[in-house]
Write a protein that holds these residues in place. Structure first.
Motif, PDB file in Angstrom:
ATOM      1  N   GLU A 155       0.851  -1.204   0.000  1.00 13.96           N
ATOM      2  CA  GLU A 155       0.000   0.000   0.000  1.00 13.96           C
ATOM      3  C   GLU A 155       0.881   1.247   0.000  1.00 13.96           C
ATOM      4  O   GLU A 155       1.788   1.374   0.824  1.00 13.96           O
ATOM      5  N   THR A 156       0.614   2.138  -0.914  1.00 11.13           N
ATOM      6  CA  THR A 156       1.402   3.378  -1.027  1.00 11.13           C
ATOM      7  C   THR A 156       0.590   4.588  -0.587  1.00 11.13           C
ATOM      8  O   THR A 156       1.149   5.657  -0.365  1.00 11.13           O
ATOM      9  N   ARG A 157      -0.738   4.430  -0.514  1.00 10.53           N
ATOM     10  CA  ARG A 157      -1.579   5.594  -0.222  1.00 10.53           C
ATOM     11  C   ARG A 157      -1.561   5.932   1.269  1.00 10.53           C
ATOM     12  O   ARG A 157      -1.156   5.132   2.093  1.00 10.53           O
ATOM     13  N   VAL A 158      -2.033   7.128   1.567  1.00 13.56           N
ATOM     14  CA  VAL A 158      -2.175   7.549   2.959  1.00 13.56           C
ATOM     15  C   VAL A 158      -3.603   8.096   3.085  1.00 13.56           C
ATOM     16  O   VAL A 158      -4.161   8.643   2.122  1.00 13.56           O
ATOM     17  N   ALA A 159      -4.194   7.919   4.285  1.00 16.58           N
ATOM     18  CA  ALA A 159      -5.631   8.200   4.426  1.00 16.58           C
ATOM     19  C   ALA A 159      -5.991   9.685   4.427  1.00 16.58           C
ATOM     20  O   ALA A 159      -7.143  10.041   4.184  1.00 16.58           O
ATOM     21  N   LEU A 160      -5.024  10.544   4.729  1.00 16.06           N
ATOM     22  CA  LEU A 160      -5.269  11.994   4.607  1.00 16.06           C
ATOM     23  C   LEU A 160      -4.077  12.589   3.877  1.00 16.06           C
ATOM     24  O   LEU A 160      -2.936  12.264   4.202  1.00 16.06           O
ATOM     25  N   SER A 161      -4.314  13.451   2.913  1.00 17.04           N
ATOM     26  CA  SER A 161      -3.187  14.154   2.299  1.00 17.04           C
ATOM     27  C   SER A 161      -3.180  15.567   2.867  1.00 17.04           C
ATOM     28  O   SER A 161      -4.196  16.026   3.427  1.00 17.04           O
ATOM     29  N   PRO A 162      -2.082  16.294   2.738  1.00 15.61           N
ATOM     30  CA  PRO A 162      -2.030  17.643   3.322  1.00 15.61           C
ATOM     31  C   PRO A 162      -3.154  18.559   2.828  1.00 15.61           C
ATOM     32  O   PRO A 162      -3.606  19.427   3.585  1.00 15.61           O
ATOM     33  N   THR A 163      -3.654  18.343   1.622  1.00 17.44           N
ATOM     34  CA  THR A 163      -4.698  19.241   1.097  1.00 17.44           C
ATOM     35  C   THR A 163      -5.999  19.165   1.908  1.00 17.44           C
ATOM     36  O   THR A 163      -6.798  20.092   1.877  1.00 17.44           O
TER      37      THR A 163
END
Ligand code: NAD
Length: 414
Positions: free
Chosen positions: A21-29
């Motif tokens: 898994e490369t994604r993250v559940a919150l991005s800075p935006t």
């Protein structure tokens, strides 16, 4: 806006545990929206690295960096794959009564994971359960991630195909455009059609829901008509219903010619709560030209093609059948940005006067909860676990008729 005296609600973002898994559940935006709504964010150090968001991109927007234990000490934990999609996750020991966990759960495919989280006393929201209403679209992770997957599937196919996609007229002759067939014209399928059209392919598409015809045609693709003589194709919430074995057999016979003529096939067909329908047989694939490519986006749900193996490429007489897994993870920057925005919109719905209200009167929140108070609270998940169903909540009392005689509070109390 949150009152300055109200304690801030802490949201923890752990590093994803699931392999690959490369994604993250919150991005800075997504952070400014949450901060404004009364949330403080704590990110596990390095949680965004694989998605292209180093720690500094979060701290620049007011988040704090912490350890995994710090993150799980928050009021709410958000994850792309809850507990790494593993019912034996070591993180289960970090959960506690009343902690809220929000993310993708695949509750019908992994009911034992819901049960394991329920056993800790944590409250679990499965974002796949967000209803399919216009209002809920901004929280719909299935749609946002499917749109990314549809796009990437076409790029992957174009890369694997030993032909070009567009028509090319040169002094050395004319090259015919590639023929692309999309099976399942939902969110991923429509994204794939649009991308394949942009690359200049001739695109055909099919879906069991008659309503898909117009959407397919509006993107410049030809809708493949297969007269199945069934009127049961669309269930609640826009989801397709399962076809009978007889209808699937008829579908395969009618589709064989289109399959044989295609250079690329992208399959996306799913039926909520069950394994994906097997639509393309090995025999049908043998009718395709050598070098053709099939991308099966339903591989993780069992696959739409007979020979599909999730995470592998199978060669059938020179045709590559690619069982893709987690395509959005191949575009982690934007996949995380969209996922994070879905999460932020969802969390904001739970806030009433600067505090979390789990009993907020909102259908999106109500329908997404799968574990609460130490129990599995969704009856379809309970059924999958062999548990007795819980009584369905009372439907709201009907509003009084406009011409009904109004009674005073004193009279009503009698
Ligand atoms: P999905 O991922 O559940 O399935 C993909 C597609 O496969 C669907 O279009 C389905 O009809 C099709 N399919 C299923 N069985 C098939 C079979 N045997 N043969 C051929 N096709 C088959 O679907 P999805 O992408 O989530 O979207 C389905 C519909 O719901 C679309 O109309 C979409 O616009 C709508 N939708 C609405 C909302 C909302 O209003 N919030 C959100 C998401 C999707």
């Amino acid at each position: 806006m949150a009152d300055t005296d109200t304690p801030r609600i802490v949201v923890g973002v752990p590093k994803e545990e699931r392999a690959g898994e490369t994604r993250v559940a919150l991005s800075p935006t997504a952070l400014p929206q949450l901060t404004k709504a009364g949330f403080d964010i704590v990110i596990e150090s390095g949680a965004g690295d694989a998605a292209g968001y180093p720690d500094s991109t979060f701290t620049d927007r007011g988040a704090r960096i912490g350890s995994r234990d710090d993150v799980f000490a928050a009021d709410i934990v958000v994850q792309v794959n809850v507990m790494g999609a593993d019912a034996a996750s070591a993180d289960l020991a970090r959960l506690r009564e009343g902690l809220i966990v929000v993310g993708a759960v695949a509750p019908f495919a992994r009911p034992e994971l819901v049960k394991a989280v329920a056993g800790t006393g944590a409250v679990l929201y499965a974002l796949e359960m967000v209803p399919r209403t216009t209002r809920a679209q901004s929280m719909d992770i299935l749609s946002s991630q499917a749109a990314v997957a549809g796009y990437k599937a076409v790029l992957l196919a174009a890369n694997e195909l030993p032909k070009m996609f567009p028509l090319l007229t040169t002094a050395a002759g004319t090259i015919a455009p590639a023929k692309v067939f999309i099976v399942g014209a939902g969110v991923a399928g429509l994204g794939a059609i649009a991308t394949a059209r942009r690359l200049g392919a001739l695109v055909e598409a099919y879906d069991v829901r008659p309503a898909a015809r117009e959407e397919v045609q509006s993107l410049g693709a030809r809708f493949v008509e297969l007269p199945l003589e069934t009127d049961q194709e669309e269930g609640s919430g826009g989801y397709a219903t399962q076809l009978s074995d007889e209808a699937i057999k008829k579908q395969q016979e009618l589709m064989a010619k289109t399959v044989a003529a295609s250079d690329v096939i992208i399959t996306t067909a799913q039926v909520q709560g069950t394994t994906a329908p097997q639509i393309i047989t090995t025999e049908m694939i043998k009718g395709m030209g050598a070098g053709s490519v099939i991308i099966d986006l339903a591989a993780e749900q069992g696959g739409n093609c007979e020979p599909t193996v999730a995470g592998e490429t199978v060669d059938i007489d020179g045709v590559k059948v690619i069982g893709v897994v987690n395509l959005p993870g191949q575009i982690p920057v934007h996949a995380s940005q969209l996922f994070g925005k879905n999460v932020a919109n969802f969390l904001c719905l739970m806030v009433v006067d600067g505090a979390i209200d789990l009993d907020v009167d909102d259908d999106v929140i109500r329908q997404s909860v799968v574990a609460r108070g130490g129990d599995v609270v969704n009856n379809r998940v309970r059924e999958a676990l062999g548990l007795v169903p819980l009584p369905e909540p009372e439907p709201p009392a009907p509003a009084p008729a406009p011409d009904a005689e109004s009674e005073s509070p004193e009279e009503a109390a009698k």
